[in-house]
Design a protein around this motif. Sequence first.
Motif, PDB file in Angstrom:
ATOM      1  N   ILE A  15       0.602  -1.171  -0.871  1.00 23.10           N
ATOM      2  CA  ILE A  15      -0.210  -0.146  -0.316  1.00 23.10           C
ATOM      3  C   ILE A  15       0.680   0.926   0.301  1.00 23.10           C
ATOM      4  CG2 ILE A  15      -1.696   1.947   1.722  1.00 23.10           C
ATOM      5  CD1 ILE A  15      -2.947  -1.288   2.151  1.00 23.10           C
TER       6      ILE A  15
ATOM      7  N   ILE B 189       1.908   1.719  -3.289  1.00 21.93           N
ATOM      8  CA  ILE B 189       1.190   1.878  -4.359  1.00 21.93           C
ATOM      9  C   ILE B 189       1.383   4.129  -4.185  1.00 21.93           C
ATOM     10  CG2 ILE B 189      -1.700   2.760  -4.992  1.00 21.93           C
ATOM     11  CD1 ILE B 189      -0.811  -0.775  -4.802  1.00 21.93           C
TER      12      ILE B 189
ATOM     13  N   SER C 147       2.178   6.844  -7.016  1.00 22.41           N
ATOM     14  CA  SER C 147       1.024   8.192  -7.163  1.00 22.41           C
ATOM     15  C   SER C 147       1.569   9.310  -7.156  1.00 22.41           C
ATOM     16  CB  SER C 147      -0.722   7.551  -6.018  1.00 22.41           C
ATOM     17  OG  SER C 147      -0.437   6.231  -6.422  1.00 22.41           O
TER      18      SER C 147
END
Length: 213
Positions: free
Chosen positions: A38, A41, A45
């Motif tokens: 997570i 990611i 991003s």
Amino acid sequence: MTRLLANARRAAGRFIRRDRGAASLEFVIVFIPLILLILLIVQVSIAYHWALSAQKGLEMAARLAAVTPPVSTSLTVQTGLGTRVINRNVAAGANAGDACYLGACEAIPTKVCNGSAFIPGEDGSMPDSDCDLTRFRLIYDEVDRFAYSLELEDFAIAYEDVNLGSAGQAYVPLIVLAVSPQSMPMILRMFDTTVEFEIPEILATIVAEDLSN
């Protein structure tokens, strides 16, 4: 002794067959890799969003740079009507009005203005530069509206002679705006080693407009 061994084997068998808490144990095993995934990611991003924002900012700033006097003062002259771009000198054997791509214009060296030219040194002195801070900040601020937290020294603008225009007329350079490679904020840490993402250099180019007419 034999009875003790038998009891131990029976206890081990019961422990192996017992499945109470298995789900919790599996969750703990999976939890750490899941959190790391997570965070990875999120980091990607952030980097992707910043790169897109910076590219948009450069495109907007390029349009502004195309219709404003060059940041380099060696490419401008002062007249009664204000600041304008220098004229192309006529090359030997050519005539005024001949196209530069035919060799009618004298070459003009590429001029680069970097934000570091406006940062004082350790002794408080400014670097030797022919770059105008007011004009530079005008273009930099346009980029910074999109590329948040962009450092001044990470932005540069260059004016390159690509044989546009005509001899004796206004200089029409190719303008190149650049944001240097950026290391994004560190979110993911593993075994005391920082994992960071570096965004490569971002560029935008545009041909200056001839505003002399």
